[in-house]
Design an enzyme around this catalytic site. Structure first.
Site, mmCIF file in Angstrom:
data_model
loop_
_atom_site.group_PDB
_atom_site.id
_atom_site.type_symbol
_atom_site.label_atom_id
_atom_site.label_comp_id
_atom_site.label_asym_id
_atom_site.label_seq_id
_atom_site.Cartn_x
_atom_site.Cartn_y
_atom_site.Cartn_z
ATOM 1 N N HIS A 1 0.903 -1.206 -0.031
ATOM 2 C CA HIS A 1 0.022 -0.063 -0.118
ATOM 3 C C HIS A 1 1.101 1.235 0.172
ATOM 4 C CE1 HIS A 1 -3.523 2.342 0.653
ATOM 5 N NE2 HIS A 1 -3.000 3.119 1.726
ATOM 6 N N HIS B 1 -3.275 9.066 1.479
ATOM 7 C CA HIS B 1 -3.330 7.885 0.955
ATOM 8 C C HIS B 1 -4.772 7.811 0.010
ATOM 9 C CE1 HIS B 1 -5.255 5.068 3.820
ATOM 10 N NE2 HIS B 1 -5.028 6.135 4.371
ATOM 11 N N CYS C 1 -3.362 3.002 -5.244
ATOM 12 C CA CYS C 1 -2.891 3.759 -4.350
ATOM 13 C C CYS C 1 -1.392 4.213 -4.940
ATOM 14 C CB CYS C 1 -2.770 3.122 -3.131
ATOM 15 S SG CYS C 1 -1.910 1.625 -2.720
#
Length: 164
Positions: free
Chosen positions: A32, A44, A120
């Site tokens: 991530h 994010h 992401c």
């Protein structure tokens, strides 16, 4: 006791992280990504809620995901994380204050999410370099992923001008 955690976040992040850094969080089976914006916070591109279309995501379709600003420790949970600005060799980063401003400008916005073309990592690299690229899924930047994030950024910028 929360003030102790807050102080620890601030001190540890001030020593190891600089605003504008790409942060890579190690999750089970994937990474991530977010942008460190200072004072223990990360911006994010969040994975959509399961009920919002896990099947759509797995089928390669786009769903809406939200850009959020959260404490680094909350995003990390129990995972390891590190600064990963490895694309600096390939793409010159934008001025770091500009990276932070771009990322924070998108907080609260919903952007098209696609596991392969607009995830992401694409978001984080778009903020730092102006190019949406994912080492997890591609060897060249996806134009569509860049377009989704660019369109959201442009829409937010024009909305901010109207509000002024």
């Amino acid at each position: 006791m929360d003030w102790i955690r807050d102080l620890w976040d601030l001190l540890s992040s001030a020593i190891m992280l600089e605003p504008g850094d790409l942060i890579e969080f190690q999750r089970m089976g994937y990474q991530h990504w977010g942008i460190y914006v200072g004072k223990g916070h990360v911006v994010h591109f969040t994975f959509p809620e399961l009920e919002e279309g896990l099947n759509n995501i797995l089928n390669g379709e786009f769903v809406k995901a939200k850009v959020q600003k959260e404490r680094l420790r909350n995003v990390a949970h129990v995972s390891n994380y590190a600064v990963n600005n490895q694309l600096d060799k390939k793409h010159p980063p934008l001025p770091l204050p500009h990276v932070v401003k771009r990322a924070e400008h998108l907080v609260g916005k919903n952007i098209d999410y696609n596991l392969v073309m607009s995830n992401c990592e694409h978001f984080a690299t778009m903020m730092r370099y102006g190019i949406a690229e994912s080492q997890q899924h591609d060897t060249q930047p996806y134009v569509y992923g860049k377009k989704c994030i660019h369109d959201a950024f442009s829409a937010g910028a024009s909305q901010s001008k109207k509000e002024s």
